[in-house]
Design a protein around this motif. Structure first.
Motif, short mmCIF file in Angstrom:
data_model
loop_
_atom_site.label_atom_id
_atom_site.label_comp_id
_atom_site.label_asym_id
_atom_site.label_seq_id
_atom_site.Cartn_x
_atom_site.Cartn_y
_atom_site.Cartn_z
N LYS A 85 8.07 2.76 -1.69
CA LYS A 85 8.44 1.35 -1.45
C LYS A 85 7.30 0.42 -1.76
O LYS A 85 6.17 0.64 -1.31
CB LYS A 85 8.78 1.15 0.03
CG LYS A 85 9.97 1.91 0.50
CD LYS A 85 10.30 1.52 1.93
CE LYS A 85 11.43 2.43 2.42
NZ LYS A 85 11.84 2.11 3.77
N THR A 89 11.90 -6.89 -1.05
CA THR A 89 12.99 -7.22 -0.12
C THR A 89 14.31 -6.90 -0.80
O THR A 89 14.36 -6.77 -2.03
CB THR A 89 13.04 -8.73 0.26
OG1 THR A 89 13.14 -9.48 -0.92
CG2 THR A 89 11.86 -9.15 1.08
N GLN A 90 15.36 -6.84 0.00
CA GLN A 90 16.73 -6.61 -0.48
C GLN A 90 16.84 -5.33 -1.31
O GLN A 90 17.64 -5.24 -2.23
CB GLN A 90 17.22 -7.81 -1.28
CG GLN A 90 17.12 -9.09 -0.47
CD GLN A 90 17.59 -10.33 -1.20
OE1 GLN A 90 17.75 -10.28 -2.41
NE2 GLN A 90 17.82 -11.39 -0.46
N ILE A 98 14.94 -4.13 -3.48
CA ILE A 98 14.24 -4.11 -4.77
C ILE A 98 12.86 -3.52 -4.51
O ILE A 98 12.18 -3.88 -3.56
CB ILE A 98 14.14 -5.54 -5.36
CG1 ILE A 98 15.53 -6.07 -5.63
CG2 ILE A 98 13.30 -5.56 -6.63
CD1 ILE A 98 15.59 -7.57 -5.83
N GLN A 150 7.34 7.54 1.73
CA GLN A 150 8.03 7.84 2.97
C GLN A 150 8.92 9.07 2.83
O GLN A 150 9.51 9.28 1.78
CB GLN A 150 8.92 6.64 3.30
CG GLN A 150 9.23 6.44 4.73
CD GLN A 150 9.76 5.05 4.99
OE1 GLN A 150 10.83 4.71 4.52
NE2 GLN A 150 9.01 4.24 5.72
N GLU A 151 9.03 9.84 3.90
CA GLU A 151 9.96 10.98 3.88
C GLU A 151 11.37 10.41 3.66
O GLU A 151 11.69 9.32 4.13
CB GLU A 151 9.90 11.76 5.20
CG GLU A 151 10.58 11.08 6.35
CD GLU A 151 10.65 11.90 7.63
OE1 GLU A 151 11.14 13.05 7.61
OE2 GLU A 151 10.21 11.37 8.66
N ILE A 179 15.17 10.37 4.44
CA ILE A 179 16.07 10.80 5.52
C ILE A 179 17.45 11.04 4.90
O ILE A 179 18.29 10.15 4.85
CB ILE A 179 16.14 9.73 6.64
CG1 ILE A 179 14.73 9.32 7.11
CG2 ILE A 179 16.96 10.25 7.83
CD1 ILE A 179 13.87 10.44 7.66
N ASP A 217 22.55 2.73 6.85
CA ASP A 217 21.60 2.32 7.88
C ASP A 217 22.30 1.40 8.87
O ASP A 217 23.45 1.00 8.64
CB ASP A 217 20.33 1.69 7.28
CG ASP A 217 20.53 0.28 6.76
OD1 ASP A 217 21.69 -0.19 6.70
OD2 ASP A 217 19.54 -0.37 6.42
N ASN A 246 21.55 -1.78 1.18
CA ASN A 246 21.50 -3.26 1.21
C ASN A 246 22.79 -3.86 0.68
O ASN A 246 23.30 -3.42 -0.35
CB ASN A 246 20.35 -3.78 0.34
CG ASN A 246 19.01 -3.19 0.70
OD1 ASN A 246 18.79 -2.02 0.44
ND2 ASN A 246 18.17 -3.97 1.32
P1 ADP Z 1 14.19 -3.61 1.80
O1 ADP Z 1 13.28 -4.22 2.80
O2 ADP Z 1 13.86 -3.98 0.39
O3 ADP Z 1 15.63 -3.76 2.17
P2 ADP Z 1 14.25 -0.96 2.92
O4 ADP Z 1 13.00 -0.28 3.34
O5 ADP Z 1 15.10 -1.56 3.98
O6 ADP Z 1 13.87 -2.07 1.83
O7 ADP Z 1 15.11 0.06 2.06
C1 ADP Z 1 16.32 -0.28 1.43
C2 ADP Z 1 17.40 0.74 1.75
O8 ADP Z 1 17.04 2.02 1.24
C3 ADP Z 1 17.61 0.94 3.22
O9 ADP Z 1 18.53 0.01 3.75
C4 ADP Z 1 18.13 2.37 3.32
O10 ADP Z 1 19.53 2.42 3.11
C5 ADP Z 1 17.43 3.06 2.15
N1 ADP Z 1 16.21 3.75 2.61
C6 ADP Z 1 14.99 3.20 2.75
N2 ADP Z 1 14.09 4.08 3.20
C7 ADP Z 1 14.73 5.25 3.34
C8 ADP Z 1 14.31 6.57 3.76
N3 ADP Z 1 13.05 6.82 4.12
N4 ADP Z 1 15.25 7.52 3.79
C9 ADP Z 1 16.54 7.26 3.45
N5 ADP Z 1 16.99 6.06 3.03
C10 ADP Z 1 16.09 5.06 2.97
#
Ligand code: ADP
Length: 301
Positions: free
Chosen positions: A141, A146-147, A149, A177-178, A180, A187, A213
């Motif tokens: 990440k 955001t969103q 991207i 990040q691991e 999930i 989410d 998202n």
């Molecule tokens: P942003 O802030 O750009 O929305 P997020 O960290 O919320 O970024 O990640 C976007 C989406 O990606 C999340 O809503 C989730 O569905 C998926 N996601 C993010 N991190 C993980 C993870 N470690 N394991 C599984 N899905 C993830």
């Protein structure tokens, strides 16, 4: 009360709903674009001006500061704090929430469940970084994304190495990040207001996509939270010092894991999915908070 909504978009759903809800409850509301404000930082009489006019006094400010204008927007918010105006979310908390890594460090110190996350600067540390989070598949990440991207799922170690190297080459700040997997592309967004989760929705990613998202084609539906989810969402917002927060969590095999805490959570998705008047609850919360607020002087840091 006189309420200011700090927002660049009077036409945006969230801004419109806040104006509507405040007006319906008998308040006077004005939408103020933070980028149009200029300020006088003065020992005796701090003030904010727009186009030659000094802003009249306000009782409360609702910050809706876009991520791209965090710096200037939070300076304006801080100026309101210096003028002793109640701010729904404070400038320090908003600034803090915009740095994902800093937010995660604060939450981990409070024992809040998070996906295992790594952060490094040198390309030579990449192999160890990947091992630290449990190997591929993993999620990479951009810290300022955001969103959805700038969120990448690397299925293999080779892919992870190339993507991390590429981001580092661009001098972009990233975290690793691991993944999930058991979240199944879903989410949970918990809308926290003070000590309560006032609404919650589940967002499910479009087929073939792991990011849920709504901007990435995800769909929202009503969800019932477990008591553990409810309490961890409230604790996450508290840790960040936010009165209003959109707390995103993943349902993992070992309980809820916090992914992100958003200080300007959108109202459209959550009101649409739950049918709740979240904007009205926000205004009611402000009414209560302004009434019981002790008079402070000066900014909060
Ligand atoms: P942003 O802030 O750009 O929305 P997020 O960290 O919320 O970024 O990640 C976007 C989406 O990606 C999340 O809503 C989730 O569905 C998926 N996601 C993010 N991190 C993980 C993870 N470690 N394991 C599984 N899905 C993830």
């Amino acid at each position: 009360m006189r309420i200011a909504v700090l927002s660049q978009g009077p036409e945006l759903y969230s801004t419109r709903r806040l104006v509507e809800a405040a007006t319906a409850r008998g308040h006077e509301v004005r939408v103020i674009n933070p980028l149009e404000c200029y300020m006088n930082i003065n020992m005796r009489a701090s003030s904010i001006h727009i186009a030659g006019e000094e802003l009249p006094p306000f009782d409360a400010v609702i910050p809706r500061i876009g991520a791209s204008i965090t710096f200037y927007g939070c300076s304006v918010l801080r100026q309101f704090e210096m003028m002793d105006v109640y701010t729904l979310n404070g400038s320090v908390a908003v600034t803090r929430s915009r740095d994902k890594l800093r937010s995660m460090q604060l939450m981990s110190r409070r024992g809040i469940g998070l996906p295992i996350t790594g952060f490094a600067n040198k390309p030579s540390d990449i192999p160890d970084l990947i091992d630290m989070v449990g190997g591929a598949p993993l999620v990479i990440k951009l810290l300022e994304g955001t969103q959805g991207i700038g969120v990448v799922l690397a299925e293999t170690r080779k892919a992870a190495e190339s993507v991390i190297e590429a981001f580092m080459g661009l001098k972009a700040n990233i975290m690793v990040q691991e993944y999930i997997r058991e979240a199944n592309g879903a989410d949970i967004r918990c809308f926290v207001l003070g000590n309560k989760v006032v609404a919650a929705m589940k967002r499910q990613a479009a087929p073939g996509e792991f990011r849920s998202n709504l901007h990435r084609g995800g769909t929202a539906s009503l969800v019932k939270l477990t008591p553990e989810e409810r309490s961890v969402a409230i604790r996450a917002a508290k840790t960040m010092g936010l009165s209003v927060a959109g707390v995103d969590l993943l349902r993992s095999n070992h309980g809820p894991l916090i992914m992100e805490v958003n200080s300007s959570p959108g109202l459209e998705g959550i009101e649409g999915a739950t049918g709740k008047d979240v904007a009205g609850s926000i205004i009611a919360y402000i009414e209560k908070s302004v009434l019981k607020r002790p008079k402070l002087s000066g900014p909060q840091g």
